[in-house]
Design a protein around this motif. Structure first.
Motif, PDB file in Angstrom:
ATOM      1  N   ASN A   1       0.807  -1.216   0.000  1.00  0.00           N
ATOM      2  CA  ASN A   1       0.000   0.000   0.000  1.00  0.00           C
ATOM      3  C   ASN A   1       0.838   1.263   0.000  1.00  0.00           C
ATOM      4  O   ASN A   1       0.387   2.318  -0.465  1.00  0.00           O
ATOM      5  N   THR A   2       2.046   1.186   0.552  1.00  0.00           N
ATOM      6  CA  THR A   2       2.888   2.369   0.692  1.00  0.00           C
ATOM      7  C   THR A   2       3.906   2.507  -0.429  1.00  0.00           C
ATOM      8  O   THR A   2       4.247   3.617  -0.851  1.00  0.00           O
ATOM      9  N   ASN A   3       4.425   1.388  -0.907  1.00  0.00           N
ATOM     10  CA  ASN A   3       5.490   1.428  -1.904  1.00  0.00           C
ATOM     11  C   ASN A   3       5.225   0.514  -3.102  1.00  0.00           C
ATOM     12  O   ASN A   3       6.126   0.288  -3.910  1.00  0.00           O
ATOM     13  N   GLY A   4       4.037  -0.079  -3.198  1.00  0.00           N
ATOM     14  CA  GLY A   4       3.768  -1.037  -4.263  1.00  0.00           C
ATOM     15  C   GLY A   4       2.481  -0.756  -5.007  1.00  0.00           C
ATOM     16  O   GLY A   4       1.990   0.380  -5.052  1.00  0.00           O
ATOM     17  N   PRO A   5       1.916  -1.790  -5.573  1.00  0.00           N
ATOM     18  CA  PRO A   5       0.709  -1.634  -6.397  1.00  0.00           C
ATOM     19  C   PRO A   5      -0.466  -1.026  -5.663  1.00  0.00           C
ATOM     20  O   PRO A   5      -1.390  -0.482  -6.294  1.00  0.00           O
ATOM     21  N   GLY A   6      -0.464  -1.097  -4.391  1.00  0.00           N
ATOM     22  CA  GLY A   6      -1.584  -0.545  -3.627  1.00  0.00           C
ATOM     23  C   GLY A   6      -1.582   0.963  -3.533  1.00  0.00           C
ATOM     24  O   GLY A   6      -2.515   1.559  -2.997  1.00  0.00           O
ATOM     25  N   MET A   7      -0.503   1.620  -4.033  1.00  0.00           N
ATOM     26  CA  MET A   7      -0.419   3.081  -3.961  1.00  0.00           C
ATOM     27  C   MET A   7      -1.422   3.745  -4.917  1.00  0.00           C
ATOM     28  O   MET A   7      -1.771   3.185  -5.960  1.00  0.00           O
ATOM     29  N   HIS A   8      -1.861   4.921  -4.570  1.00  0.00           N
ATOM     30  CA  HIS A   8      -2.727   5.702  -5.468  1.00  0.00           C
ATOM     31  C   HIS A   8      -1.906   6.231  -6.637  1.00  0.00           C
ATOM     32  O   HIS A   8      -0.736   6.543  -6.492  1.00  0.00           O
ATOM     33  N   MET A   9      -2.510   6.313  -7.796  1.00  0.00           N
ATOM     34  CA  MET A   9      -1.823   6.798  -8.984  1.00  0.00           C
ATOM     35  C   MET A   9      -2.750   7.713  -9.770  1.00  0.00           C
ATOM     36  O   MET A   9      -3.911   7.357 -10.020  1.00  0.00           O
ATOM     37  N   ASN A  10      -2.292   8.871 -10.143  1.00  0.00           N
ATOM     38  CA  ASN A  10      -3.025   9.779 -11.012  1.00  0.00           C
ATOM     39  C   ASN A  10      -2.754   9.359 -12.454  1.00  0.00           C
ATOM     40  O   ASN A  10      -1.812   9.837 -13.096  1.00  0.00           O
ATOM     41  N   TRP A  11      -3.510   8.395 -12.907  1.00  0.00           N
ATOM     42  CA  TRP A  11      -3.294   7.889 -14.266  1.00  0.00           C
ATOM     43  C   TRP A  11      -3.528   9.009 -15.278  1.00  0.00           C
ATOM     44  O   TRP A  11      -4.413   9.847 -15.114  1.00  0.00           O
TER      45      TRP A  11
END
Length: 445
Positions: free
Chosen positions: A288-298
């Protein structure tokens, strides 16, 4: 009577018995030895207290150093907290060993010191009152018997000399019998000499036997008096031995931390801290903090807006991390922050940069963290090892203070900082110990 004397009998049969004159001195000496043994016990306690104090300090220093290293290192989450629990154990055990040291000095040492002061009383002329009383008691008990013994030995000596004279006279008379060359009057004189020696020998024997009887008569009283004084010495020694046993039990009680409930609690808490660590929880936090779980402004289609033209270079206005990596100010939405892992936020999150937030440019497609085995920053352990200059000791140096290093001539170490105004350098031994040392004690390799 000539056969009654044996020259071998004149050789004194010496024994090491307590009843021999003067042999009571061993019982008297035991009193002085007891006082010295109190000093020995106090020195013994002091040395152990120093060991406990030094060990407590070493645990504290070790814990402090490794707390910092783990806190700056890449470990995170519940496993990091479990690792920190080992340092907490050291700190608490350090306190317990400091308490052991205090118990040894403030209780056991003082107890021996005060008992010794109460039991042994020094005299103005030297020595102890108890020693003098025992010495005088034995002398008084032994004096009458020693006097009779001296008279006996004198009577025995006179008797043995008389026996020797008698034997010589009898031999001389026997050698002249049957010889015609020896006049009759001379033979008569020799015979008279033998008779006289026999009479003197008999008188000496009677005096000897009388002296022996007198000595035997006073022997029971002598033994009774000596035993009375000896019993007094035994009672005094019994007090010392019993006290010593009591103090040793006190020392054991202070040393035996297994009987201390606080010591048991330390390891119960350490075990709880370790067993509560969860690999799945830490993996989830990292995702969640450093991987796929992070938020991304696509990226999405954006209409041209002339008023926002100046914002095209917004990503260039970013912070620089200490290792030169350009970071973007990416904010995580509240719904991600509340994924159930807020309690697992570690020093890793506080001190390291995120790989996913690194800005890439069109000109350089190389991943910004290439060549670095940690996510977003140099490993603090690696920094400690790499920086510095290798030097070699010219002389032996024994650190006098807690923050000074100790090394031998020829030993290599790492200089971390240049010489200060007082001529000291900061360095690190190959064992990892940090500290100060005189700059002129080493040379560059």
């Amino acid at each position: 009577m000539s056969g009654a004397y044996d020259e071998s009998a004149s050789q004194e049969e010496t024994t090491d018995s307590f009843w021999e004159v003067g042999n009571y001195k061993r019982a008297v000496k035991r009193i002085d030895d007891g006082h010295r043994l109190c000093n020995d016990l106090m020195n013994c306690i002091q040395e152990r207290a120093k060991i406990e104090k030094a060990y407590a300090q070493q645990l504290t220093d070790w814990s402090k150093r490794w707390r910092q290293l783990v806190d700056k290192g890449p470990q995170y989450g519940t496993v990091e907290r479990a690792w920190m629990g080992v340092m907490t154990e050291a700190e608490k055990v350090s306190e317990l060993h400091q308490e052991v040291k205090n118990g040894l000095i403030n209780e056991d040492f003082e107890k021996v010191k005060n008992w010794q002061k109460d039991a042994y009383h020094k005299q103005m002329m030297g020595g102890f009152k108890e020693t003098k009383e025992a010495e005088e008691g034995f002398k008084k008990a032994q004096k009458p018997w020693a006097k009779k013994l001296k008279e006996l030995e004198a009577a025995k000596k006179i008797y043995h000399i008389a026996c020797k004279e008698e034997k010589l006279a009898s031999t001389r008379e026997a050698n002249t019998k049957g010889e015609a060359s020896v006049p009759a009057d001379q033979q008569k004189k020799l015979h008279e000499k033998v008779d006289k020696c026999k009479q003197e020998s008999q008188k000496a024997k009677e005096k000897y036997e009388k002296a022996l009887d007198e000595l035997g008569t006073c022997t029971p009283q002598y033994m009774e008096n000596m035993e009375t004084v000896f019993d007094s010495c035994q009672q005094f020694e019994e007090k010392r031995l019993s006290f010593l046993r009591e103090v040793l039990l006190d020392i054991k009680r202070h040393l035996n931390l297994t009987e201390n409930q606080s010591y048991t609690t330390v390891y119960r808490e350490l075990e709880r801290s370790i067993t509560s660590a969860s690999a799945q929880e830490d993996l989830k936090w990292f995702s969640n903090t450093n991987g796929p779980g992070m938020h991304m402004n696509w990226p999405q289609f954006e209409e041209y807006n002339p008023e926002l033209t100046h914002n095209i270079s917004k990503k260039e206005k970013v912070k620089k991390n200490t290792d030169g990596i350009t970071l973007t100010n990416v904010s995580t939405p509240v719904d991600h922050a509340q994924s159930g892992d807020q309690g697992s936020v570690s020093s890793y999150e506080k001190n390291q940069a995120y790989t996913g937030s690194t800005e890439w440019s069109d000109e350089d497609q190389t991943a910004p963290d290439s060549g670095n085995d940690t996510n977003g920053g140099a490993n603090p352990f690696e920094e400690d090892v790499v920086k510095g200059v290798r030097v070699k000791a010219l002389y032996d140096y024994d650190g006098q203070e807690q923050d000074e290093l100790t090394f031998s001539a020829g030993e290599e170490l790492t200089k971390l900082e240049d010489e200060d105004e007082q001529g000291w350098c900061k360095g690190r031994l190959d064992s990892g110990q940090l500290g100060l040392y005189p700059a002129n004690y080493v040379e560059p390799i």
